[in-house]
Design a protein around this motif. Structure first.
Motif, short mmCIF file in Angstrom:
data_model
loop_
_atom_site.label_atom_id
_atom_site.label_comp_id
_atom_site.label_asym_id
_atom_site.label_seq_id
_atom_site.Cartn_x
_atom_site.Cartn_y
_atom_site.Cartn_z
N GLY A 64 38.47 51.52 55.01
CA GLY A 64 39.66 51.85 54.22
C GLY A 64 39.46 52.88 53.13
N LYS A 65 38.25 53.43 53.01
CA LYS A 65 37.97 54.45 51.99
C LYS A 65 37.76 55.80 52.65
N ASN A 66 38.32 56.85 52.02
CA ASN A 66 38.12 58.19 52.50
C ASN A 66 36.74 58.69 52.06
N ILE A 67 35.92 59.06 53.02
CA ILE A 67 34.57 59.56 52.75
C ILE A 67 34.54 61.05 53.10
N ASN A 68 34.21 61.87 52.11
CA ASN A 68 34.06 63.32 52.31
C ASN A 68 32.65 63.59 52.80
N ILE A 69 32.52 64.51 53.73
CA ILE A 69 31.22 64.83 54.32
C ILE A 69 31.00 66.33 54.25
N ARG A 70 29.86 66.72 53.69
CA ARG A 70 29.45 68.12 53.68
C ARG A 70 28.09 68.17 54.38
N VAL A 71 28.00 69.00 55.40
CA VAL A 71 26.76 69.13 56.16
C VAL A 71 26.10 70.44 55.77
N PHE A 72 24.79 70.38 55.53
CA PHE A 72 23.99 71.54 55.17
C PHE A 72 22.94 71.76 56.25
N GLU A 73 22.27 72.88 56.19
CA GLU A 73 21.26 73.20 57.19
C GLU A 73 20.18 72.12 57.29
N ILE A 77 25.72 65.44 52.47
CA ILE A 77 26.17 64.56 51.41
C ILE A 77 27.47 63.92 51.87
N ARG A 78 27.56 62.60 51.70
CA ARG A 78 28.76 61.82 52.01
C ARG A 78 29.18 61.18 50.71
N PHE A 79 30.45 61.36 50.31
CA PHE A 79 30.84 60.86 49.00
C PHE A 79 32.28 60.39 48.95
#
Length: 118
Positions: A64-73, A77-79
């Motif tokens: 039920g929580k929105n998790i933002n995901i940024r992928v790097f080389e 980070i998931r936040f």
């Protein structure tokens, strides 16, 4: 460099590492995103800024929580609004999602120096 040349967008931290996303200001509107937005890793032990090469961004709903995901080389980070899990070269850190106005002066200066060197 003046404060108006970049704007912090995200700030994550723990005792070992700080992660920031900053937007470099004063660039042409059609500027490439990789020149405008920068994800930076700062280890507390060496006070060195390491740029993270951005690959992609997405989000997902977990419990039920929105998790933002940024992928790097070399990691990701998931936040959410409070916490983040940062993984870099197979090492993981749980960090707190902090307001950008709480960035310590020494880290802010490192980011200023880094952005002005671009």
């Amino acid at each position: 460099m003046s404060e108006k040349e970049f704007r912090p967008l995200y700030y994550f931290m723990n005792e070992e590492v700080s992660i920031l996303e900053v937007e470099k200001l004063g660039l042409p509107p059609d500027c490439a995103k990789e020149k405008k937005f920068h994800w930076l890793k700062i280890s507390s032990d060496n006070s060195e800024v390491t740029p993270l090469k951005f690959v992609s961004m997405s989000s997902e709903v977990v419990s039920g929580k929105n998790i933002n995901i940024r992928v790097f080389e070399h990691g990701e980070i998931r936040f959410d609004e409070q916490f983040a899990k940062f993984t870099f070269k197979d090492l993981g850190n749980i960090t707190m999602n902090k307001p950008v106005d709480s960035i310590p002066e020494n880290i802010y200066k490192l980011v200023c120096d880094y952005i002005s060197s671009l």
